[in-house]
Design a protein around this motif. Structure first.
Motif, PDB file in Angstrom:
ATOM      1  N   SER A 167       0.846  -1.200   0.000  1.00 59.52           N
ATOM      2  CA  SER A 167       0.000   0.000   0.000  1.00 59.52           C
ATOM      3  C   SER A 167       0.879   1.246   0.000  1.00 59.52           C
ATOM      4  CB  SER A 167      -0.898   0.008   1.235  1.00 59.52           C
ATOM      5  OG  SER A 167      -1.763  -1.100   1.218  1.00 59.52           O
ATOM      6  N   LYS A 168       0.425   2.262  -0.701  1.00 63.47           N
ATOM      7  CA  LYS A 168       1.199   3.494  -0.801  1.00 63.47           C
ATOM      8  C   LYS A 168       0.838   4.470   0.309  1.00 63.47           C
ATOM      9  CE  LYS A 168       1.624   3.266  -5.851  1.00 63.47           C
ATOM     10  NZ  LYS A 168       1.350   3.962  -7.130  1.00 63.47           N
ATOM     11  N   GLY A 169       1.813   5.251   0.749  1.00 59.59           N
ATOM     12  CA  GLY A 169       1.579   6.375   1.636  1.00 59.59           C
ATOM     13  C   GLY A 169       1.360   6.013   3.090  1.00 59.59           C
ATOM     14  N   LEU A 170       1.032   7.051   3.852  1.00 58.79           N
ATOM     15  CA  LEU A 170       0.836   6.905   5.292  1.00 58.79           C
ATOM     16  C   LEU A 170      -0.499   6.237   5.585  1.00 58.79           C
ATOM     17  CD1 LEU A 170       2.007  10.481   6.398  1.00 58.79           C
ATOM     18  CD2 LEU A 170       3.346   8.384   6.373  1.00 58.79           C
ATOM     19  N   PRO A 171      -0.581   5.515   6.698  1.00 59.20           N
ATOM     20  CA  PRO A 171      -1.859   4.879   7.057  1.00 59.20           C
ATOM     21  C   PRO A 171      -2.857   5.933   7.521  1.00 59.20           C
ATOM     22  CG  PRO A 171      -0.287   4.618   8.842  1.00 59.20           C
ATOM     23  CD  PRO A 171       0.470   5.249   7.709  1.00 59.20           C
ATOM     24  N   PRO A 172      -4.137   5.726   7.272  1.00 51.15           N
ATOM     25  CA  PRO A 172      -5.147   6.686   7.766  1.00 51.15           C
ATOM     26  C   PRO A 172      -5.245   6.606   9.289  1.00 51.15           C
ATOM     27  CG  PRO A 172      -6.212   4.748   6.833  1.00 51.15           C
ATOM     28  CD  PRO A 172      -4.749   4.604   6.537  1.00 51.15           C
ATOM     29  N   PHE A 173      -5.542   7.752   9.909  1.00 48.39           N
ATOM     30  CA  PHE A 173      -5.725   7.778  11.371  1.00 48.39           C
ATOM     31  C   PHE A 173      -7.206   7.551  11.643  1.00 48.39           C
ATOM     32  CE2 PHE A 173      -6.334   9.541  15.576  1.00 48.39           C
ATOM     33  CZ  PHE A 173      -5.189   9.116  16.245  1.00 48.39           C
ATOM     34  N   ARG A 174      -7.517   6.338  12.146  1.00 50.29           N
ATOM     35  CA  ARG A 174      -8.907   5.972  12.407  1.00 50.29           C
ATOM     36  C   ARG A 174      -8.943   4.883  13.470  1.00 50.29           C
ATOM     37  NH1 ARG A 174      -9.508   3.058   6.521  1.00 50.29           N
ATOM     38  NH2 ARG A 174      -8.264   1.196   7.009  1.00 50.29           N
ATOM     39  N   PRO A 175     -10.076   4.765  14.175  1.00 52.39           N
ATOM     40  CA  PRO A 175     -10.180   3.711  15.202  1.00 52.39           C
ATOM     41  C   PRO A 175     -10.077   2.330  14.563  1.00 52.39           C
ATOM     42  CG  PRO A 175     -11.977   5.303  15.401  1.00 52.39           C
ATOM     43  CD  PRO A 175     -11.304   5.584  14.090  1.00 52.39           C
ATOM     44  N   PRO A 176      -9.601   1.346  15.323  1.00 47.90           N
ATOM     45  CA  PRO A 176      -9.553  -0.017  14.781  1.00 47.90           C
ATOM     46  C   PRO A 176     -10.956  -0.552  14.529  1.00 47.90           C
ATOM     47  CG  PRO A 176      -9.100  -0.023  17.145  1.00 47.90           C
ATOM     48  CD  PRO A 176      -9.128   1.409  16.716  1.00 47.90           C
ATOM     49  N   ALA A 177     -11.084  -1.417  13.550  1.00 52.28           N
ATOM     50  CA  ALA A 177     -12.380  -2.039  13.250  1.00 52.28           C
ATOM     51  C   ALA A 177     -12.717  -3.060  14.333  1.00 52.28           C
ATOM     52  CB  ALA A 177     -12.321  -2.705  11.885  1.00 52.28           C
ATOM     53  N   PHE A 178     -13.932  -3.017  14.842  1.00 51.25           N
ATOM     54  CA  PHE A 178     -14.365  -3.941  15.886  1.00 51.25           C
ATOM     55  C   PHE A 178     -15.177  -5.115  15.336  1.00 51.25           C
ATOM     56  CE2 PHE A 178     -13.274  -0.144  18.167  1.00 51.25           C
ATOM     57  CZ  PHE A 178     -12.725  -0.608  19.346  1.00 51.25           C
ATOM     58  N   SER A 179     -15.269  -5.180  14.016  1.00 52.02           N
ATOM     59  CA  SER A 179     -15.905  -6.326  13.351  1.00 52.02           C
ATOM     60  C   SER A 179     -15.316  -6.413  11.956  1.00 52.02           C
ATOM     61  CB  SER A 179     -17.424  -6.157  13.299  1.00 52.02           C
ATOM     62  OG  SER A 179     -17.774  -5.004  12.549  1.00 52.02           O
ATOM     63  N   GLU A 180     -15.650  -7.485  11.266  1.00 50.35           N
ATOM     64  CA  GLU A 180     -15.055  -7.707   9.942  1.00 50.35           C
ATOM     65  C   GLU A 180     -16.041  -8.441   9.053  1.00 50.35           C
ATOM     66  OE1 GLU A 180     -10.922  -9.550   8.080  1.00 50.35           O
ATOM     67  OE2 GLU A 180     -11.722 -10.380   9.944  1.00 50.35           O
ATOM     68  N   ILE A 181     -16.016  -8.096   7.776  1.00 47.67           N
ATOM     69  CA  ILE A 181     -16.809  -8.820   6.792  1.00 47.67           C
ATOM     70  C   ILE A 181     -15.858  -9.645   5.941  1.00 47.67           C
ATOM     71  CG2 ILE A 181     -18.401  -8.638   4.844  1.00 47.67           C
ATOM     72  CD1 ILE A 181     -19.358  -5.986   5.966  1.00 47.67           C
ATOM     73  N   THR A 182     -16.009 -10.941   5.967  1.00 47.37           N
ATOM     74  CA  THR A 182     -15.119 -11.837   5.231  1.00 47.37           C
ATOM     75  C   THR A 182     -15.440 -11.776   3.734  1.00 47.37           C
ATOM     76  OG1 THR A 182     -16.625 -13.701   5.514  1.00 47.37           O
ATOM     77  CG2 THR A 182     -14.951 -13.379   7.219  1.00 47.37           C
ATOM     78  N   PRO A 183     -14.515 -12.268   2.879  1.00 47.40           N
ATOM     79  CA  PRO A 183     -14.773 -12.226   1.429  1.00 47.40           C
ATOM     80  C   PRO A 183     -16.057 -12.911   0.997  1.00 47.40           C
ATOM     81  CG  PRO A 183     -12.462 -12.733   1.862  1.00 47.40           C
ATOM     82  CD  PRO A 183     -13.151 -12.731   3.189  1.00 47.40           C
TER      83      PRO A 183
END
Length: 586
Positions: free
Chosen positions: A275-291
């Motif tokens: 991935s290019k550039g700096l990481p976005p500043f955001r809260p961690p994800a507390f759930s996930e959607i699988t493929p």
């Protein structure tokens, strides 16, 4: 002028005093250590911190990329995890030398729990930080005292073997090798005929170059006034090259690979797209959607992480505290363990907002930091800036980094952790301590997280055995003198009762006993209850049990229990006189 806090009337035992104490200026300084050293900051410190920060930064970037591979994550996540520690530790840390970031051992531990999923990795960092901050606020640092030195050495040795061998597949250019150590060994040897010649040559060459540079650095003689300027300059060049050897090797390998790839020559396994550039500043994800569209909830993720939520925070703290104490002792300063907990915890919490996985203190980079002459934690800010610049401008270049060069960096970084000298020393000093070492080492080769637990359990069992079986010296003076060498608690009750019954009450004729409690500093209700039964048996057998050398605290407990016909003397001699007088009267 008197400080304002002294003008407030305080009752020493009141809640008001505790509140004022928590909010005092000194307490604020303790929680924010930068306020202690920043007012004294000067230009010379700035110079040394910049030199150290740049040197550590050049070491950090290639290591961070490599350790992300160990964690099973895309390489950019190593850099995401490598910069926040420098900024946060500068404000909150109590060691001038420690550098926080991804490490080989923490990366390996994370790999077992996150399954290569960045969402799990980032959320794990957040939860680890919360746990570590909670431990700091509750001042529970003593929990780490229950992890013994043999367990630590067994774990680090096994982790080094596991990590090092795990990189052999990249040196050989092999694919589809399992993560479990024993399966890894089997399939690596099975697939040796499939090795890629380009990766083997490059990986071995990088390892040899790293070893030569390390050897050159370790054999440099100390400089003296007799050395010429040319010798001093040459030695400084060698020392600098050896210190940033990881960066030199990775950059050199990348340049060579880039030139070959440009000529359409594909001999090496590359890191690939990042991935290019700096990481976005955001809260961690507390759930996930699988493929496949399945939603993994927060509770499901926590259940999947399981024991990692206990092992990873504690091992992160243990690794960092051990490093900070070692360098504090070497450089004549003291660290505050609870404040270190707080600094690491806050770093992991804030780090999760920039997609970092759990970090801790790095021994290798801390050693570089110290040897380069860092003066304050501000050196970490310079290191953080270098990592950020790499993320901002060098990410396209990382595509061409050969995996074999990163594997060589990891192998050379973890090799010193396999310390066979410690095994020899354990054998020489106390052979029994080899038991928790070997249990931890062998189980960790099977599953690294279980190895720590197994080692702690074995160490705990050894500790409890000594607690349950205190040494009782029995001597015959016409009556028995029994000397206890430690405290009495409920695990020792049965043992004490057994010794007294066998030696005094189950012989013919029954014998009186003087129980020397000079070295006993604690006692509990289970023991008191057993002593009540013993006194009753002595009375029925028409013999005497006398306690000598009881401390006031123990005497208060026994008196409160209202034991029948309790007899005690200040010394063994006084007990002897009492028994002899009783015999003559009879």
């Amino acid at each position: 002028m008197e400080p304002l806090i002294s003008q407030i009337p305080i009752h020493r035992n009141s809640a008001q005093h505790k509140w004022v104490s928590c909010c005092s200026f000194c307490t604020f300084h303790r929680w924010i250590p930068i306020l202690t050293w920043l007012p004294k900051y000067n230009f010379r410190w700035l110079q040394m911190d910049i030199i150290a920060g740049v040197t550590v930064g050049l070491t950090t970037v290639p290591q961070a990329l490599a350790y992300a591979e160990v964690a099973g994550l895309p390489v950019q996540y190593g850099l995401y995890s490598a910069f926040m520690g420098g900024f946060m530790y500068c404000v909150l840390g109590t060691s001038k030398d420690v550098t926080l970031g991804p490490t080989a051992i923490m990366s390996l531990l994370c790999a077992f729990y996150i399954g290569g999923d960045p969402v799990y990795a980032v959320l794990l960092s957040f939860l680890c930080g919360l746990i570590q901050v909670s431990l700091a606020l509750l001042r529970l640092g003593f929990l780490l005292d229950f992890i013994s030195y043999p367990v630590i050495k067994g774990f680090t040795s096994a982790a080094a073997v596991t990590i090092g061998f795990g990189q052999i597949k990249s040196i050989l250019g092999l694919k589809n090798i399992p993560h479990q150590f024993f399966l890894q060994v089997y399939y690596t040897f099975q697939k040796i005929p499939e090795a890629r010649l380009g990766d083997v040559v490059l990986g071995v060459s990088c390892m040899l170059l790293l070893i030569v540079l390390m050897w050159m650095k370790s054999t440099l003689p100390p400089l003296s006034e007799e050395h010429t300027t040319h010798v001093r300059v040459a030695q400084k060049i060698v020392w600098s090259a050896a210190t940033v050897r990881n960066a030199l090797v990775v950059v050199g390998a990348t340049v060579m690979v880039f030139s070959l790839e440009s000529a359409d020559q594909h001999y090496f396994t590359l890191t690939g797209k990042t991935s290019k550039g700096l990481p976005p500043f955001r809260p961690p994800a507390f759930s996930e959607i699988t493929p496949n569209g399945t939603i993994v909830s927060f509770s499901d993720i926590v259940l999947d992480l399981g024991g990692g939520l206990a092992i990873i925070p504690l091992m992160g703290l243990l690794e960092s505290i051990a490093i900070s104490k070692a360098f504090g002792s070497q450089n004549n300063y003291r660290i505050d363990p609870n404040q270190e907990f707080f600094a690491i915890g806050i770093t992991n919490i804030i780090g999760s907002f920039v997609s970092a996985y759990p970090v801790t203190g790095s021994f290798g980079r801390t050693a570089v930091n110290s040897q380069t002459g860092v003066c304050t934690p501000a050196g970490g800010v310079i290191t953080g800036v270098i990592v950020l610049l790499s993320l901002a401008y060098l990410m396209p270049v990382f595509y061409y980094i050969p995996k074999a060069s990163l594997a060589a960096v990891i192998i050379c970084a973890v090799t010193p952790f396999v310390d066979y000298h410690q095994v020899i020393e354990l054998w020489r000093v106390r052979k029994l301590d080899l038991l928790p070492f070997m249990v931890t080492f062998l189980v960790s080769l099977w599953e690294i997280q279980y190895g720590i637990v197994a080692g702690i359990l074995v160490s705990g069992a050894m500790l409890l055995y000594h607690e349950a079986r205190p040494k009782i010296k029995v001597t015959d003076h016409g009556f028995l003198l029994m000397e206890l060498d430690s405290g009495l608690s409920f695990p020792a009750t049965e043992h004490l009762s057994h010794v007294i019954y066998n030696n005094a009450l189950q012989v013919s004729p029954p014998r009186s006993v003087v129980l020397n409690c000079q070295h006993v500093s604690r006692i509990d209700f289970t023991v008191v209850n057993e002593l009540r039964n013993l006194l009753k048996q002595f009375r029925l057998q028409n013999v005497t049990l006398i306690f000598s050398g009881l401390k006031n605290s123990l005497l208060e407990v026994l008196n409160a229990a209202d034991l029948p016909q309790l007899q005690h003397t200040e010394s063994v001699e006084a007990a002897f006189e009492s028994l002899l007088g009783h015999t003559h009267n009879d």
